[in-house]
Design a protein around this motif. Structure first.
Motif, PDB file in Angstrom:
ATOM      1  N   ASP A  90       0.863  -1.192   0.000  1.00  0.00           N
ATOM      2  CA  ASP A  90       0.000   0.000   0.000  1.00  0.00           C
ATOM      3  C   ASP A  90       0.893   1.235   0.000  1.00  0.00           C
ATOM      4  O   ASP A  90       2.060   1.129  -0.393  1.00  0.00           O
ATOM      5  CB  ASP A  90      -1.007  -0.036   1.157  1.00  0.00           C
ATOM      6  CG  ASP A  90      -2.248   0.825   0.871  1.00  0.00           C
ATOM      7  OD1 ASP A  90      -2.326   1.432  -0.213  1.00  0.00           O
ATOM      8  OD2 ASP A  90      -3.137   0.917   1.738  1.00  0.00           O
ATOM      9  N   ASP A  95       5.007   4.914   7.582  1.00  0.00           N
ATOM     10  CA  ASP A  95       4.997   3.705   8.413  1.00  0.00           C
ATOM     11  C   ASP A  95       5.919   2.608   7.908  1.00  0.00           C
ATOM     12  O   ASP A  95       6.389   1.793   8.686  1.00  0.00           O
ATOM     13  CB  ASP A  95       3.566   3.167   8.514  1.00  0.00           C
ATOM     14  CG  ASP A  95       2.671   4.135   9.261  1.00  0.00           C
ATOM     15  OD1 ASP A  95       3.214   4.985   9.982  1.00  0.00           O
ATOM     16  OD2 ASP A  95       1.440   4.054   9.124  1.00  0.00           O
ATOM     17  N   THR A 214      -5.131   2.678  13.019  1.00  0.00           N
ATOM     18  CA  THR A 214      -3.756   2.254  13.318  1.00  0.00           C
ATOM     19  C   THR A 214      -3.580   1.951  14.803  1.00  0.00           C
ATOM     20  O   THR A 214      -2.451   1.914  15.285  1.00  0.00           O
ATOM     21  CB  THR A 214      -2.772   3.376  12.951  1.00  0.00           C
ATOM     22  OG1 THR A 214      -3.071   4.503  13.788  1.00  0.00           O
ATOM     23  CG2 THR A 214      -2.872   3.777  11.509  1.00  0.00           C
ATOM     24  N   HIS A 217      -2.367   6.036  16.178  1.00  0.00           N
ATOM     25  CA  HIS A 217      -1.023   6.610  15.992  1.00  0.00           C
ATOM     26  C   HIS A 217      -0.924   7.997  16.604  1.00  0.00           C
ATOM     27  O   HIS A 217      -1.829   8.821  16.442  1.00  0.00           O
ATOM     28  CB  HIS A 217      -0.738   6.750  14.491  1.00  0.00           C
ATOM     29  CG  HIS A 217      -0.061   5.564  13.904  1.00  0.00           C
ATOM     30  ND1 HIS A 217       0.338   5.524  12.592  1.00  0.00           N
ATOM     31  CD2 HIS A 217       0.310   4.373  14.452  1.00  0.00           C
ATOM     32  CE1 HIS A 217       0.923   4.363  12.356  1.00  0.00           C
ATOM     33  NE2 HIS A 217       0.905   3.645  13.455  1.00  0.00           N
ATOM     34  N   GLY A 352      -8.704   6.480   2.996  1.00  0.00           N
ATOM     35  CA  GLY A 352      -7.830   5.295   2.983  1.00  0.00           C
ATOM     36  C   GLY A 352      -7.286   4.964   4.362  1.00  0.00           C
ATOM     37  O   GLY A 352      -6.623   3.942   4.535  1.00  0.00           O
ATOM     38  N   GLY A 353      -7.535   5.841   5.352  1.00  0.00           N
ATOM     39  CA  GLY A 353      -7.160   5.496   6.720  1.00  0.00           C
ATOM     40  C   GLY A 353      -6.067   6.354   7.342  1.00  0.00           C
ATOM     41  O   GLY A 353      -5.629   6.058   8.455  1.00  0.00           O
ATOM     42  N   GLY A 354      -5.614   7.384   6.653  1.00  0.00           N
ATOM     43  CA  GLY A 354      -4.573   8.227   7.254  1.00  0.00           C
ATOM     44  C   GLY A 354      -4.603   9.606   6.637  1.00  0.00           C
ATOM     45  O   GLY A 354      -5.623  10.029   6.100  1.00  0.00           O
ATOM     46  N   CYS A 358       1.035  10.673   7.234  1.00  0.00           N
ATOM     47  CA  CYS A 358       1.156   9.202   7.086  1.00  0.00           C
ATOM     48  C   CYS A 358       1.704   8.793   5.719  1.00  0.00           C
ATOM     49  O   CYS A 358       2.250   7.708   5.587  1.00  0.00           O
ATOM     50  CB  CYS A 358      -0.197   8.537   7.255  1.00  0.00           C
ATOM     51  SG  CYS A 358      -1.133   9.061   8.679  1.00  0.00           S
TER      52      CYS A 358
HETATM   53  O1  KQY Z   1      -0.298   5.989   9.264  1.00  0.00           O
HETATM   54  C1  KQY Z   1      -1.422   5.736   8.935  1.00  0.00           C
HETATM   55  N1  KQY Z   1      -2.404   6.400   9.431  1.00  0.00           N
HETATM   56  C2  KQY Z   1      -1.632   4.631   8.004  1.00  0.00           C
HETATM   57  C3  KQY Z   1      -2.991   4.193   7.900  1.00  0.00           C
HETATM   58  C4  KQY Z   1      -3.049   2.942   7.111  1.00  0.00           C
HETATM   59  C5  KQY Z   1      -4.382   2.585   6.728  1.00  0.00           C
HETATM   60  C6  KQY Z   1      -4.414   1.411   5.831  1.00  0.00           C
HETATM   61  N2  KQY Z   1      -5.697   1.203   5.338  1.00  0.00           N
END
Ligand code: KQY
Length: 366
Positions: A90, A95, A214, A217, A352-354, A358
């Motif tokens: 991804d 990260d 996460t 975070h 997508g989550g960040g 990120c």
């Molecule tokens: O650092 C982040 N917030 C990464 C999020 C990852 C999400 C993957 N779907």
């Protein structure tokens, strides 16, 4: 030729610098997986391009792209952005990339932690993650930088923030989670951070941002702006579950001293109004067993603290919330008078989550 070093950064005199220190450049990864990014990842790619081009105004940007997407990305990005072909699972360079460390002679090395997609088989977000776990080492090899590589210790760059002067902030919710290093005590985890980042004091917030996938975070709730000064994601609404999280962080940080014995100045950065996934956004994501689903109505962990500090600028996510977007940009303009504040509409990255922090990783100038 880059090589693996069998010692620790602390023993070798290397420390993790603050993000606000000078950079050589910034690393990113091109998004493409359709079970995380909607509509074939096209809207996310546009947002990543905006971020990359904004950062490139201040420092060189390298975009890592899979073989499949290489020509498409080349077509869409300006010639300012360096492209390197790299396999990935991804697109979260914060990260999966190396944590860079520097010494007094301005040498730079990398720390290659183990990565298990934010929780492995316990509560990780996808499987497999082996390509992502190789990225830190590959980045160091491309840059001809020596690196420390940990055999088993799991850590993501977004789960730590430092002032570059011996203080590190993390959340208990993340670093003590079951899916990362369940066989290590809090003290043992602290010792790893001290040894591999030359940290003297770890500040532990109980939580990060509510519903952050996460395991909360730290880079979504606070951001060091300079030694002794940080911003904290905040809400004035006591009925919002985030209130208790932010209040606990505020109360804790107000009483604590950093590694140099300073009190910490805490600047509140109000979160945007609730961001929920809509039907169209949810339907655009491929549903795949083993990957976190993107359901309609799910609240997203939106926070302005997830910004990137570039050499002469600060790249801040905005959410189409006129009042709070404006407040965040005004606050950051005061905190960073010497840098240009650039807001980027980042809903697609959030889905997508960040967010912007990120998806980026700074490489210090050294
Ligand atoms: O650092 C982040 N917030 C990464 C999020 C990852 C999400 C993957 N779907």
């Amino acid at each position: 030729m880059s090589k693996k070093i069998n010692n620790t950064p602390k023993k070798d005199g290397f420390r993790m610098p603050g993000e606000f220190e000078k950079h050589k450049g910034c690393w990113m990864i091109w998004p493409e997986r359709t079970d995380n990014w909607r509509n074939g990842a096209k809207p996310a790619q546009k947002a990543y391009i905006e971020v990359a081009e904004a950062i490139a105004e201040f420092e060189p940007v390298t975009m890592c792209v899979s073989q499949n997407q290489f020509m498409a990305a080349k077509e869409m990005l300006s010639s300012k952005i360096r492209l390197v072909e790299m396999s990935n699972d991804d697109a979260w360079m914060r990260d999966v990339g190396p944590t860079f460390v520097v010494n007094d002679k301005k040498n730079v090395r990398g720390v290659d932690w183990r990565f298990n997609a934010w929780g492995g088989l316990v509560d990780g977000l996808y499987f497999p993650w082996d390509k992502d776990d190789q990225i830190a080492k590959k980045v160091c090899e491309i840059e001809n930088i020596d690196y420390y590589s940990l055999e088993t210790f799991i850590l993501e760059g977004g789960s730590i923030h430092t002032d570059g002067e011996g203080t590190l902030i993390a959340t208990e919710a993340c670093l003590l989670s079951e899916g990362r290093n369940p066989n290590l005590s809090k003290k043992e985890i602290e010792n790893m951070l001290k040894e591999y980042l030359s940290i003297e004091k770890v500040l532990w917030l109980p939580h990060g941002i509510y519903l952050d996938e996460t395991n909360e975070h730290v880079d979504n709730i606070v951001h060091y702006c300079k030694p002794g000064v940080l911003v904290l994601a905040w809400t004035d609404d006591p009925n919002d579950p985030q209130y208790a999280y932010s209040k606990a962080a505020y109360d804790y940080l107000s009483k604590e001293k950093d590694a140099r014995g300073r009190s910490i100045e805490i600047i509140k950065l109000h979160i945007p109004d609730e961001v929920l996934i809509n039907k169209e956004e949810s339907e655009g994501v491929d549903k795949v067993d083993g990957t976190l689903p993107r359901n309609e109505g799910a609240r997203q962990a939106a926070s302005y603290a997830n910004f990137y500090i570039a050499n002469g600028g600060v790249i801040v996510p905005t959410f189409g919330d006129e009042m709070h977007d404006k407040m965040a940009i005004q606050t950051l303009s005061k905190v960073f008078p010497e840098r240009k504040i650039v807001g980027i509409y980042a809903r697609e990255i959030l889905l997508g989550g960040g967010n912007i922090h990120c998806i980026t990783q700074q490489q210090p100038l050294g």
